[in-house]
Design a protein around this motif. Sequence first.
Motif, PDB file in Angstrom:
ATOM      1  N   ILE A 184       0.948  -1.211  -0.032  1.00 12.58           N
ATOM      2  CA  ILE A 184      -0.114   0.119   0.116  1.00 12.58           C
ATOM      3  C   ILE A 184       0.754   1.313   0.062  1.00 12.58           C
ATOM      4  N   ASP A 185       1.781   1.110   0.768  1.00  8.47           N
ATOM      5  CA  ASP A 185       2.953   2.456   0.767  1.00  8.47           C
ATOM      6  C   ASP A 185       3.308   2.733  -0.389  1.00  8.47           C
ATOM      7  N   THR A 186       3.970   1.517  -1.198  1.00  9.12           N
ATOM      8  CA  THR A 186       4.345   1.412  -2.783  1.00  9.12           C
ATOM      9  C   THR A 186       3.333   2.212  -3.598  1.00  9.12           C
ATOM     10  N   TYR A 187       2.005   1.740  -3.637  1.00 10.84           N
ATOM     11  CA  TYR A 187       1.023   2.647  -4.515  1.00 10.84           C
ATOM     12  C   TYR A 187       0.926   3.855  -3.769  1.00 10.84           C
ATOM     13  N   ARG A 188       0.981   4.363  -2.666  1.00 14.06           N
ATOM     14  CA  ARG A 188       0.855   5.676  -2.389  1.00 14.06           C
ATOM     15  C   ARG A 188       1.931   6.625  -3.021  1.00 14.06           C
ATOM     16  N   LYS A 189       3.267   5.942  -2.839  1.00 15.89           N
ATOM     17  CA  LYS A 189       4.311   6.750  -3.389  1.00 15.89           C
ATOM     18  C   LYS A 189       4.254   6.750  -4.880  1.00 15.89           C
ATOM     19  N   ASN A 190       3.762   5.769  -5.571  1.00 19.39           N
ATOM     20  CA  ASN A 190       3.748   5.681  -6.847  1.00 19.39           C
ATOM     21  C   ASN A 190       2.924   6.808  -7.469  1.00 19.39           C
ATOM     22  N   LEU A 191       1.655   7.062  -6.746  1.00 12.68           N
ATOM     23  CA  LEU A 191       0.589   8.043  -7.058  1.00 12.68           C
ATOM     24  C   LEU A 191       1.176   9.353  -6.999  1.00 12.68           C
ATOM     25  N   LEU A 192       1.746   9.748  -5.782  1.00  5.79           N
ATOM     26  CA  LEU A 192       2.411  10.733  -5.669  1.00  5.79           C
ATOM     27  C   LEU A 192       3.380  11.376  -6.937  1.00  5.79           C
ATOM     28  N   GLN A 193       4.239  10.216  -7.159  1.00  8.88           N
ATOM     29  CA  GLN A 193       5.045  10.529  -8.305  1.00  8.88           C
ATOM     30  C   GLN A 193       4.335  10.829  -9.706  1.00  8.88           C
ATOM     31  N   LYS A 194       3.246  10.108  -9.868  1.00  7.88           N
ATOM     32  CA  LYS A 194       2.755  10.129 -11.237  1.00  7.88           C
ATOM     33  C   LYS A 194       1.855  11.417 -11.330  1.00  7.88           C
ATOM     34  N   PHE A 195       1.412  11.987 -10.049  1.00 10.05           N
ATOM     35  CA  PHE A 195       0.762  13.219 -10.223  1.00 10.05           C
ATOM     36  C   PHE A 195       1.736  14.286  -9.965  1.00 10.05           C
ATOM     37  N   GLU A 196       2.681  14.071  -9.797  1.00 13.08           N
ATOM     38  CA  GLU A 196       4.034  15.244  -9.149  1.00 13.08           C
ATOM     39  C   GLU A 196       3.425  15.952  -8.119  1.00 13.08           C
ATOM     40  N   VAL A 197       2.982  15.409  -7.321  1.00 19.22           N
ATOM     41  CA  VAL A 197       2.556  16.160  -5.858  1.00 19.22           C
ATOM     42  C   VAL A 197       3.279  15.762  -4.563  1.00 19.22           C
ATOM     43  N   LYS A 198       3.382  16.568  -3.751  1.00 17.65           N
ATOM     44  CA  LYS A 198       4.282  16.522  -2.374  1.00 17.65           C
ATOM     45  C   LYS A 198       3.656  15.563  -1.402  1.00 17.65           C
ATOM     46  N   ASN A 199       2.249  15.383  -1.430  1.00 14.71           N
ATOM     47  CA  ASN A 199       1.574  14.668  -0.390  1.00 14.71           C
ATOM     48  C   ASN A 199      -0.020  14.179  -0.570  1.00 14.71           C
ATOM     49  N   ILE A 200      -0.445  13.452  -0.009  1.00 12.67           N
ATOM     50  CA  ILE A 200      -1.869  12.696  -0.169  1.00 12.67           C
ATOM     51  C   ILE A 200      -2.973  14.007  -0.471  1.00 12.67           C
ATOM     52  N   ALA A 201      -2.597  14.807   0.491  1.00 19.37           N
ATOM     53  CA  ALA A 201      -3.808  16.202   0.578  1.00 19.37           C
ATOM     54  C   ALA A 201      -3.615  16.618  -0.963  1.00 19.37           C
ATOM     55  N   GLU A 202      -2.472  16.860  -1.376  1.00 22.04           N
ATOM     56  CA  GLU A 202      -2.564  17.789  -2.693  1.00 22.04           C
ATOM     57  C   GLU A 202      -2.950  16.911  -3.639  1.00 22.04           C
ATOM     58  N   LEU A 203      -2.803  15.548  -3.605  1.00 28.63           N
ATOM     59  CA  LEU A 203      -3.174  14.512  -4.733  1.00 28.63           C
ATOM     60  C   LEU A 203      -4.608  14.695  -4.530  1.00 28.63           C
ATOM     61  N   LEU A 204      -5.118  14.368  -3.524  1.00 21.88           N
ATOM     62  CA  LEU A 204      -6.665  14.374  -3.393  1.00 21.88           C
ATOM     63  C   LEU A 204      -7.449  15.418  -3.888  1.00 21.88           C
ATOM     64  N   VAL A 205      -6.810  16.690  -3.592  1.00 24.16           N
ATOM     65  CA  VAL A 205      -7.255  18.062  -4.078  1.00 24.16           C
ATOM     66  C   VAL A 205      -7.191  18.033  -5.606  1.00 24.16           C
ATOM     67  N   LEU A 206      -6.098  17.523  -6.207  1.00 23.90           N
ATOM     68  CA  LEU A 206      -5.730  17.592  -7.717  1.00 23.90           C
ATOM     69  C   LEU A 206      -6.921  16.595  -8.476  1.00 23.90           C
ATOM     70  N   VAL A 207      -6.993  15.453  -7.989  1.00 26.63           N
ATOM     71  CA  VAL A 207      -7.892  14.677  -8.533  1.00 26.63           C
ATOM     72  C   VAL A 207      -9.425  14.987  -8.472  1.00 26.63           C
ATOM     73  N   VAL A 208      -9.757  15.602  -7.289  1.00 27.44           N
ATOM     74  CA  VAL A 208     -11.029  15.856  -7.159  1.00 27.44           C
ATOM     75  C   VAL A 208     -11.290  17.208  -8.299  1.00 27.44           C
ATOM     76  N   ARG A 209     -10.308  18.301  -8.358  1.00 27.06           N
ATOM     77  CA  ARG A 209     -10.558  19.252  -9.195  1.00 27.06           C
ATOM     78  C   ARG A 209     -10.397  18.852 -10.676  1.00 27.06           C
ATOM     79  N   GLU A 210      -9.860  17.657 -11.038  1.00 22.30           N
ATOM     80  CA  GLU A 210      -9.760  17.235 -12.239  1.00 22.30           C
ATOM     81  C   GLU A 210     -10.790  16.234 -12.733  1.00 22.30           C
ATOM     82  N   GLY A 211     -11.774  15.949 -11.735  1.00 19.93           N
ATOM     83  CA  GLY A 211     -12.796  15.097 -12.115  1.00 19.93           C
ATOM     84  C   GLY A 211     -12.668  13.662 -11.917  1.00 19.93           C
ATOM     85  N   LEU A 212     -11.173  13.054 -11.384  1.00 23.02           N
ATOM     86  CA  LEU A 212     -11.045  11.906 -11.242  1.00 23.02           C
ATOM     87  C   LEU A 212     -11.557  11.134 -10.038  1.00 23.02           C
ATOM     88  N   LEU A 213     -12.332  11.702  -9.179  1.00 28.22           N
ATOM     89  CA  LEU A 213     -12.879  11.092  -8.047  1.00 28.22           C
ATOM     90  C   LEU A 213     -14.363  11.499  -8.012  1.00 28.22           C
TER      91      LEU A 213
END
Length: 211
Positions: free
Chosen positions: A182-211
């Motif tokens: 699970i930690d590996t998945y989390r790190k890979n998602l951060l790298q894929k979206f080029e964000v620093k943390n899970i909070a920014e990741l969630l904000v980005l995917v919500v903004r882009e309509g991915l959630l």
Amino acid sequence: MTENGKILAVVDDHPILADGLRSLLMEHGGFEDVRSFNSGKDFMQFLAVNAVDTVLLDIALQDANGVELCREIKLLSPGTIVLGLSSQAERGVVLQMITNGAGGYVLKSTATSELIECIREAQAGCVVFCSDVKRVLAKVPVHPQRTLPSLTNREKQMLQLLSEGKTTPMIAAELHLSRLTIDTYRKNLLQKFEVKNIAELLVLVVREGLL
């Protein structure tokens, strides 16, 4: 009681506002069991012995820091949906609330219809922000030349579970995977979206309509 017996709570140390929101949500939102609390302590005592579906949590309580209280609520009752409630939209505070497991953030100035819509969307499993908060979050830096990455079904599942405020151990147990995976998945998602943390990741995917 509310739909399906769900309790909706409003926690705000201004009694007029808390009681006003309670009446408003019962009258216009169709929520039948809405409880109001004027302190974090009173709410936590209630939560310890009652199942609360959703809580509108003032982030500036007199007896508690709402951002930290959000984390405590999710530890005590992981299934409770926490929506930050504030008079201001500060990007850093919003991101910290999401990091601590909040399912969204709304302003006290939000129109009744939009507030009710946000609550219902949060109860349906979405991360929600009122329109004014969305405008603030639109300033989250995104590389101008970058296109959004494609996601595997497992990564989409991970994003959904993260948006529900679930921790690595909780996700590992639900998906029957190791915490390291699970930690590996989390790190890979951060790298894929080029964000620093899970909070920014969630904000980005919500903004882009991915959630």
